[in-house]
Scaffold this motif. Structure first.
Motif, PDB file in Angstrom:
ATOM      1  N   TYR A 101       0.838  -1.201   0.000  1.00  0.00           N
ATOM      2  CA  TYR A 101       0.000   0.000   0.000  1.00  0.00           C
ATOM      3  C   TYR A 101       0.870   1.246   0.000  1.00  0.00           C
ATOM      4  O   TYR A 101       2.036   1.199   0.392  1.00  0.00           O
ATOM      5  CB  TYR A 101      -0.879   0.033   1.263  1.00  0.00           C
ATOM      6  CG  TYR A 101      -2.089  -0.859   1.174  1.00  0.00           C
ATOM      7  CD1 TYR A 101      -1.970  -2.252   1.187  1.00  0.00           C
ATOM      8  CD2 TYR A 101      -3.367  -0.318   1.068  1.00  0.00           C
ATOM      9  CE1 TYR A 101      -3.088  -3.071   1.097  1.00  0.00           C
ATOM     10  CE2 TYR A 101      -4.491  -1.136   0.982  1.00  0.00           C
ATOM     11  CZ  TYR A 101      -4.342  -2.504   1.000  1.00  0.00           C
ATOM     12  OH  TYR A 101      -5.449  -3.312   0.906  1.00  0.00           O
ATOM     13  N   ASP A 114       0.652   4.608   2.067  1.00  0.00           N
ATOM     14  CA  ASP A 114      -0.089   5.148   3.209  1.00  0.00           C
ATOM     15  C   ASP A 114       0.041   6.666   3.268  1.00  0.00           C
ATOM     16  O   ASP A 114       1.151   7.199   3.193  1.00  0.00           O
ATOM     17  CB  ASP A 114       0.478   4.586   4.527  1.00  0.00           C
ATOM     18  CG  ASP A 114       0.207   3.100   4.689  1.00  0.00           C
ATOM     19  OD1 ASP A 114      -0.601   2.548   3.921  1.00  0.00           O
ATOM     20  OD2 ASP A 114       0.788   2.499   5.623  1.00  0.00           O
ATOM     21  N   GLY A 170       3.431   1.335   2.667  1.00  0.00           N
ATOM     22  CA  GLY A 170       2.922   0.461   3.728  1.00  0.00           C
ATOM     23  C   GLY A 170       2.573  -0.904   3.167  1.00  0.00           C
ATOM     24  O   GLY A 170       3.138  -1.346   2.167  1.00  0.00           O
ATOM     25  N   GLY A 171       1.633  -1.532   3.821  1.00  0.00           N
ATOM     26  CA  GLY A 171       1.261  -2.906   3.453  1.00  0.00           C
ATOM     27  C   GLY A 171       1.915  -3.855   4.433  1.00  0.00           C
ATOM     28  O   GLY A 171       3.092  -3.695   4.766  1.00  0.00           O
ATOM     29  N   ASN A 172       1.152  -4.833   4.884  1.00  0.00           N
ATOM     30  CA  ASN A 172       1.646  -5.703   5.954  1.00  0.00           C
ATOM     31  C   ASN A 172       2.987  -6.349   5.626  1.00  0.00           C
ATOM     32  O   ASN A 172       3.918  -6.318   6.425  1.00  0.00           O
ATOM     33  CB  ASN A 172       0.619  -6.806   6.250  1.00  0.00           C
ATOM     34  CG  ASN A 172      -0.679  -6.241   6.787  1.00  0.00           C
ATOM     35  OD1 ASN A 172      -0.929  -5.040   6.662  1.00  0.00           O
ATOM     36  ND2 ASN A 172      -1.505  -7.074   7.382  1.00  0.00           N
ATOM     37  N   ASN A 192       5.863  -3.798   5.430  1.00  0.00           N
ATOM     38  CA  ASN A 192       6.273  -3.365   6.772  1.00  0.00           C
ATOM     39  C   ASN A 192       7.066  -4.469   7.469  1.00  0.00           C
ATOM     40  O   ASN A 192       8.110  -4.223   8.081  1.00  0.00           O
ATOM     41  CB  ASN A 192       5.045  -2.994   7.606  1.00  0.00           C
ATOM     42  CG  ASN A 192       4.260  -1.823   7.008  1.00  0.00           C
ATOM     43  OD1 ASN A 192       4.815  -1.038   6.245  1.00  0.00           O
ATOM     44  ND2 ASN A 192       2.984  -1.720   7.341  1.00  0.00           N
ATOM     45  N   SER A 216      -3.909   3.667   1.448  1.00  0.00           N
ATOM     46  CA  SER A 216      -4.627   3.835   2.717  1.00  0.00           C
ATOM     47  C   SER A 216      -4.546   5.289   3.137  1.00  0.00           C
ATOM     48  O   SER A 216      -3.501   5.925   3.006  1.00  0.00           O
ATOM     49  CB  SER A 216      -3.996   2.986   3.821  1.00  0.00           C
ATOM     50  OG  SER A 216      -4.283   1.633   3.606  1.00  0.00           O
ATOM     51  N   ILE A 246      -8.014   3.403   9.650  1.00  0.00           N
ATOM     52  CA  ILE A 246      -7.516   3.215   8.282  1.00  0.00           C
ATOM     53  C   ILE A 246      -8.679   3.096   7.304  1.00  0.00           C
ATOM     54  O   ILE A 246      -9.566   2.267   7.484  1.00  0.00           O
ATOM     55  CB  ILE A 246      -6.656   1.928   8.196  1.00  0.00           C
ATOM     56  CG1 ILE A 246      -5.515   1.977   9.221  1.00  0.00           C
ATOM     57  CG2 ILE A 246      -6.125   1.716   6.786  1.00  0.00           C
ATOM     58  CD1 ILE A 246      -4.596   0.768   9.201  1.00  0.00           C
ATOM     59  N   ILE A 266       0.531   2.182  13.622  1.00  0.00           N
ATOM     60  CA  ILE A 266       0.332   1.590  12.282  1.00  0.00           C
ATOM     61  C   ILE A 266       1.422   0.545  12.036  1.00  0.00           C
ATOM     62  O   ILE A 266       2.607   0.859  12.074  1.00  0.00           O
ATOM     63  CB  ILE A 266       0.409   2.677  11.185  1.00  0.00           C
ATOM     64  CG1 ILE A 266      -0.627   3.761  11.448  1.00  0.00           C
ATOM     65  CG2 ILE A 266       0.227   2.060   9.793  1.00  0.00           C
ATOM     66  CD1 ILE A 266      -0.290   5.088  10.779  1.00  0.00           C
ATOM     67  N   GLY A 267       1.008  -0.683  11.793  1.00  0.00           N
ATOM     68  CA  GLY A 267       1.980  -1.733  11.491  1.00  0.00           C
ATOM     69  C   GLY A 267       2.584  -2.387  12.732  1.00  0.00           C
ATOM     70  O   GLY A 267       3.593  -3.084  12.624  1.00  0.00           O
ATOM     71  N   ASP A 325       2.430  -5.979  12.120  1.00  0.00           N
ATOM     72  CA  ASP A 325       3.399  -6.389  11.091  1.00  0.00           C
ATOM     73  C   ASP A 325       4.799  -6.493  11.711  1.00  0.00           C
ATOM     74  O   ASP A 325       5.604  -7.343  11.329  1.00  0.00           O
ATOM     75  CB  ASP A 325       3.440  -5.360   9.947  1.00  0.00           C
ATOM     76  CG  ASP A 325       2.040  -5.021   9.430  1.00  0.00           C
ATOM     77  OD1 ASP A 325       1.137  -5.851   9.605  1.00  0.00           O
ATOM     78  OD2 ASP A 325       1.852  -3.922   8.883  1.00  0.00           O
TER      79      ASP A 325
HETATM   80  C1  FRU Z   1      -0.589  -1.599   8.509  1.00  0.00           C
HETATM   81  C2  FRU Z   1      -0.939  -1.610   7.056  1.00  0.00           C
HETATM   82  C3  FRU Z   1      -0.739  -0.275   6.390  1.00  0.00           C
HETATM   83  C4  FRU Z   1      -1.627  -0.424   5.210  1.00  0.00           C
HETATM   84  C5  FRU Z   1      -2.796  -1.214   5.749  1.00  0.00           C
HETATM   85  C6  FRU Z   1      -3.342  -2.185   4.764  1.00  0.00           C
HETATM   86  O1  FRU Z   1      -0.731  -2.890   9.050  1.00  0.00           O
HETATM   87  O2  FRU Z   1      -0.198  -2.586   6.366  1.00  0.00           O
HETATM   88  O3  FRU Z   1       0.609   0.002   6.085  1.00  0.00           O
HETATM   89  O4  FRU Z   1      -2.057   0.745   4.677  1.00  0.00           O
HETATM   90  O5  FRU Z   1      -2.310  -1.898   6.870  1.00  0.00           O
HETATM   91  O6  FRU Z   1      -4.399  -2.895   5.292  1.00  0.00           O
END
Ligand code: FRU
Length: 329
Positions: free
Chosen positions: A12, A14, A39-41, A44, A112, A125, A282-283, A286
Motif C-alpha cells: 500500500y 499510506d 505500507g502494506g503488511n 512493513n 490507505s 484506516i 500503524i503496522g 506487522d
Molecule cells: C498496517 C498496514 C498499512 C496499510 C494497511 C493495509 O498494518 O499494512 O501500512 O495501509 O495496513 O491494510
C-alpha cells in the motif's frame, strides 16, 4: 546455509494525517501533519526483518517480496520500488528482492488514508485497492520466478502469506505442499482482517505458523486470545505454532508438539520507565510478525517459544513509541 524468507502480500501507499481528535461527521478538521510512506503488511514486516537480519549478523539470509503492483511505469510503482532499494534520508530503505505482478491497466497502487488521532492514540484506516488480487496461477508462475532467480536448491525456505483471500491462499499453500521442491518449506500465514470464520478453518490445517489479530478473535465472539487459540488447535498440523496479538493486552502463543502443548503469554511491552508515549501504532502487528519470523528463522533452536514471543512483543512495543519502522534493528 542461506535462509530465504519470501513474503506474499499487498503493498500500500499510506497517507497518514495527524489530527487532534476524531473528525465529526460533515464538519471540517485541520490536520497538523501529513506523511506519505510505503505500507502494506508484508512490506512493513520485511522492512523490520531486514534491519534485524542486518543488526544481528544473520547475513546468511535473503529476503523477498511477491506482490501485485500497478503499471510498471506508473509513479506509484516507482515510489514503491524505491522504498525497497537505495538510500533515502527521509525513509529507512530496505534491500529486498521484489517480484511483481503488474496490473498494466492501473496507475494507482493500493492506498490507505490513515487518521492518527493524537487525543486517543488510535489509527483509523480507510483503504482502497482496485488492483485485482494475486490469483493462484499467477502465484505459481511468480513463485517459480522467485525460485529461479534467487533461491538456490537445498536452501532453507520460509514462505509467509498475508492471507488476504483465505480460499486462494489455501490453494497456493496446497500447491506448495504437493510440489517436491517445496516439501521442506516452512509456511506461515497472517490473518488480520476477518472475512468469514470458515476462511480460517480452511487454512489452519496447512500452515506451520499462524498469526491472528485480536480483531479476528473478537469478531467471532472470543473474549481472550487463549480461548480463541484453544478453539483452533484441534484442526492444526503437528508442530504448529499459533499466535494471537491482543493490542494493549499483550500476546499469546501456543505450540503443539509431539510431547504436548505449550502455552506462552506476555503482557504488552512498556518502555523501561513507561515514559515514552504511543505515537504510531500503524503496522504494530506487522512488526510483531517480523520479530517472530526472525526468531523462527535465526533462533529456531536457541530461543524458546517464550523468548521468541518476548522478542516480538518488545519489538512491537518499541515500534509504537516511534514513527515509522526505522531504527528497530
Ligand atoms: C498496517 C498496514 C498499512 C496499510 C494497511 C493495509 O498494518 O499494512 O501500512 O495501509 O495496513 O491494510
Amino acid at each position: 546455509m542461506v535462509a530465504h524468507i519470501v513474503c506474499v502480500g499487498a503493498i500500500y501507499i499510506d497517507t497518514v494525517l495527524t489530527i487532534p481528535h476524531f473528525p465529526i461527521e460533515d464538519q471540517k478538521l485541520r490536520a497538523s501533519k501529513r506523511t506519505r510512506r510505503r505500507g502494506g503488511n508484508c512490506g512493513n514486516t520485511l522492512e523490520v526483518l531486514h534491519q534485524l537480519v542486518g543488526t544481528f549478523g544473520a547475513r546468511q539470509a535473503s529476503l523477498h517480496l511477491l506482490s501485485v503492483l500497478p503499471n510498471e511505469h506508473s509513479a506509484d510503482t516507482e515510489f514503491i520500488r524505491n522504498s525497497f532499494v537505495g538510500e533515502d534520508d527521509q525513509q529507512p530503505s530496505v534491500d529486498i528482492n521484489v517480484t511483481c505482478v503488474f496490473r498494466h491497466d492501473s496507475q494507482e497502487a493500493a492506498s490507505s488514508f490513515i487518521f492518527w488521532n493524537e487525543e486517543k492514540r488510535t489509527r483509523t484506516i480507510v483503504s482502497i485497492n482496485q488492483l485485482a488480487e494475486l490469483t493462484v496461477p499467477e502465484f505459481i508462475l511468480s513463485a517459480t520466478r522467485v525460485e529461479d532467480s534467487k533461491v538456490d536448491a537445498g536452501s532453507r525456505q520460509w514462505w509467509h502469506f498475508e492471507g488476504r483471500i483465505p480460499e486462494n491462499t489455501v490453494q497456493m499453500i496446497k500447491h506448495m505442499r504437493s510440489t517436491p521442491h517445496w516439501q521442506n518449506a516452512q509456511i506461515s500465514i497472517e490473518l488480520e482482517k476477518p472475512e468469514r470464520e470458515e476462511g480460517l478453518r480452511e487454512i489452519v490445517p496447512f500452515a506451520d505458523v499462524i498469526f491472528c489479530s485480536k480483531l479476528w478473535a473478537t469478531t467471532f465472539g472470543y473474549t481472550s486470545a487463549q480461548a480463541f487459540l484453544e478453539h483452533q488447535l484441534p484442526q492444526t498440523r503437528d508442530n504448529v505454532t499459533l499466535c494471537c496479538t491482543w493490542g494493549s493486552g499483550g500476546a499469546t502463543a501456543v505450540k503443539k508438539a509431539s510431547n504436548g502443548i505449550e502455552w506462552q503469554s506476555v503482557e504488552a511491552w512498556k518502555s523501561v520507565h513507561g515514559e515514552r508515549p504511543v505515537v504510531d501504532t500503524i503496522g504494530a502487528g506487522d512488526t510483531f510478525v517480523a520479530g517472530m519470523l526472525f526468531g523462527f528463522n535465526f533462533h529456531s533452536d536457541d530461543w524458546s517459544l517464550e523468548q521468541k514471543l518476548s522478542f516480538a512483543n518488545e519489538l512491537a512495543g518499541r515500534k509504537v513509541t516511534q514513527e515509522g519502522f526505522g531504527g528497530l534493528g
